[in-house]
Design a protein around this motif. Sequence first.
Motif, PDB file in Angstrom:
ATOM      1  N   GLY A 417       0.808  -1.212   0.000  1.00 17.85           N
ATOM      2  CA  GLY A 417       0.000   0.000   0.000  1.00 17.85           C
ATOM      3  C   GLY A 417       0.838   1.258   0.000  1.00 17.85           C
ATOM      4  N   TRP A 418       0.181   2.374  -0.265  1.00 18.79           N
ATOM      5  CA  TRP A 418       0.838   3.673  -0.257  1.00 18.79           C
ATOM      6  C   TRP A 418      -0.236   4.760  -0.223  1.00 18.79           C
ATOM      7  N   ILE A 419       0.188   5.992  -0.154  1.00 15.55           N
ATOM      8  CA  ILE A 419      -0.731   7.131  -0.109  1.00 15.55           C
ATOM      9  C   ILE A 419      -0.700   7.858  -1.450  1.00 15.55           C
ATOM     10  N   VAL A 420      -1.888   8.100  -1.989  1.00 16.43           N
ATOM     11  CA  VAL A 420      -2.027   8.871  -3.222  1.00 16.43           C
ATOM     12  C   VAL A 420      -2.756  10.170  -2.891  1.00 16.43           C
ATOM     13  N   GLN A 421      -2.206  11.289  -3.327  1.00 15.33           N
ATOM     14  CA  GLN A 421      -2.864  12.573  -3.088  1.00 15.33           C
ATOM     15  C   GLN A 421      -3.822  12.867  -4.230  1.00 15.33           C
ATOM     16  N   HIS A 422      -5.077  13.103  -3.895  1.00 16.10           N
ATOM     17  CA  HIS A 422      -6.100  13.383  -4.900  1.00 16.10           C
ATOM     18  C   HIS A 422      -5.934  14.805  -5.441  1.00 16.10           C
ATOM     19  N   LYS A 423      -5.696  14.909  -6.736  1.00 15.25           N
ATOM     20  CA  LYS A 423      -5.547  16.192  -7.419  1.00 15.25           C
ATOM     21  C   LYS A 423      -4.615  17.141  -6.664  1.00 15.25           C
ATOM     22  N   PRO A 424      -3.343  16.770  -6.555  1.00 15.04           N
ATOM     23  CA  PRO A 424      -2.411  17.605  -5.778  1.00 15.04           C
ATOM     24  C   PRO A 424      -2.298  19.030  -6.299  1.00 15.04           C
ATOM     25  N   GLU A 425      -2.594  19.225  -7.585  1.00 16.51           N
ATOM     26  CA  GLU A 425      -2.495  20.580  -8.132  1.00 16.51           C
ATOM     27  C   GLU A 425      -3.580  21.496  -7.574  1.00 16.51           C
ATOM     28  N   LEU A 426      -4.656  20.901  -6.996  1.00 12.64           N
ATOM     29  CA  LEU A 426      -5.748  21.712  -6.456  1.00 12.64           C
ATOM     30  C   LEU A 426      -5.642  21.902  -4.945  1.00 12.64           C
ATOM     31  N   TYR A 427      -4.822  21.055  -4.298  1.00 20.69           N
ATOM     32  CA  TYR A 427      -4.729  21.123  -2.846  1.00 20.69           C
ATOM     33  C   TYR A 427      -3.411  21.769  -2.441  1.00 20.69           C
ATOM     34  N   LYS A 428      -3.479  22.893  -1.759  1.00 22.10           N
ATOM     35  CA  LYS A 428      -2.276  23.630  -1.352  1.00 22.10           C
ATOM     36  C   LYS A 428      -2.205  23.767   0.164  1.00 22.10           C
ATOM     37  N   GLY A 429      -2.844  22.846   0.871  1.00 19.61           N
ATOM     38  CA  GLY A 429      -2.916  22.952   2.328  1.00 19.61           C
ATOM     39  C   GLY A 429      -1.719  22.343   3.026  1.00 19.61           C
TER      40      GLY A 429
END
Length: 493
Positions: A417-429
């Motif tokens: 398993g691993w972590i995938v960031q959903h739409k990283p270009e939209l999330y700047k937090g």
Amino acid sequence: MSNISYTNQIQILHFSDLHFGEYHICNPPPTASKKGIPTLADLIIDDLQIDFGGTVIDKTDYSDQKESPLIVAVSGDFTQKAKHDEFNEALIFLNRLSSEMLLNRRVEKSDIFFVPGNHDVRFADSTKDERFQPYCSFYNKFFDGIRPPQVSHKPEELTQVHIKNLEGNKVTIVEINCCIYVEKDTIDSSRGQVDYDSIKRLREELEKISSTEKDFNEYIKIVVIHHHVVLLPSFIEPGRGVDSIMNSGYLLELLSEHNFHLILHGHKHYPQIFNYEPTPLWSNSESKIPQVVIAGGSCGSRELPTEISNKACNTYSLITIKWHPDAQQARINVITRGLIRTAKRPLSPDLWKWETVNVTDRVITPYKTVPIVGVVNTEKITDDTERLKQYKNQKYHMPVIEVMPSLIPGQAYEARGWIVQHKPELYKGSLLEKVEWTAGEYFKKIICLRDDNPNFSFSYHYWGPMLIQAKMFFNDKSEAICYVYARMPKDES
């Protein structure tokens, strides 16, 4: 068939086309001294004293781990011209392999398997007896007291089926002699051939074993043969004709009927791997497990296809195969080691070194592990609040998982398993800094830090399905908990 009750796992050292003789890499020019040049056995045995990734270790399990049984397969062309002194060098090579520690294990002579190549017969002689005399002498010397002696006038008897139980791991190894008809100035001068009678006898033997060994489906099944069974563009040489195996279609069909997993061959000095699973489209056909074909390249010859690739080098491979009989799944991992003998210019022999030039990892199965789409109803969504809320709670970081046969001896599956960031270009937090993975009391907690492991990737090895928790820590001191399910793959077709 998700109830996994038994698994098989072994490792194979695959060597091919050693070519002891005039063009061997460890032979100097005729008038030069050999002093300072290592033998091929020296080079390989030294390399097998180091850990280059062949042993998979599970740091998350509390139980002790065993190592996989190790066998050796040589797919022909021990020599250049089938001379007795060349076979003597090959004999010394095999005796060294069976007397030294290889990857912390010792390989008995009974666990070494090989076949003749077209260079291992005296192809200028007109009778089988004359052509196979040097090879049979070499064979009988090595297997003295271990296998029945072979006679040169019956080279078809060099095709043999071996049933092994290696520390509880069931293995079938078939050695196929495809060089019976190799003879100078004939169409078979470099071509391989397995005649119809040989295919018939092999079929009868496999059917007999299948009827007497009720657990034959549980066996890892391997073929060792010299010539290539499938003609690929990279195997075609101008002026050589089609020198693959005559009648290979019938042979491959027979091997498919008995669910063979691996075909190891040599001949062309071009190492590669591919799946063979042709399916006729004019009728429905029974789904069979794909056969993985591995061409070994050349371990010892200076004659390499440099016109095809400027990266051509001498190679051997360490193959790990795991077979799940109940789930009808296999995983095959191939680490190919290449001998680096040149840099900007040819290197002195004391500077030669092995490097891992390729790692291939495949899962093969005859069925689809996802179900077909069933009957569904649809309606318009009126409230998407909860789904979007979950996105925000996890700060758009999603755990994902893939399940495959484990390469840990004694384990069934690996959940990676691993972590995938959903739409990283939209999330700047806030930034994800750490993930703690847990799967219950039988597994250790896995801690992944961004600086060391930016994908936060991990693996658990297990015998049953489980719910895996990911606890995520962000740099704004916030936390989030989410879950992912590791299933037991089964036939969903």
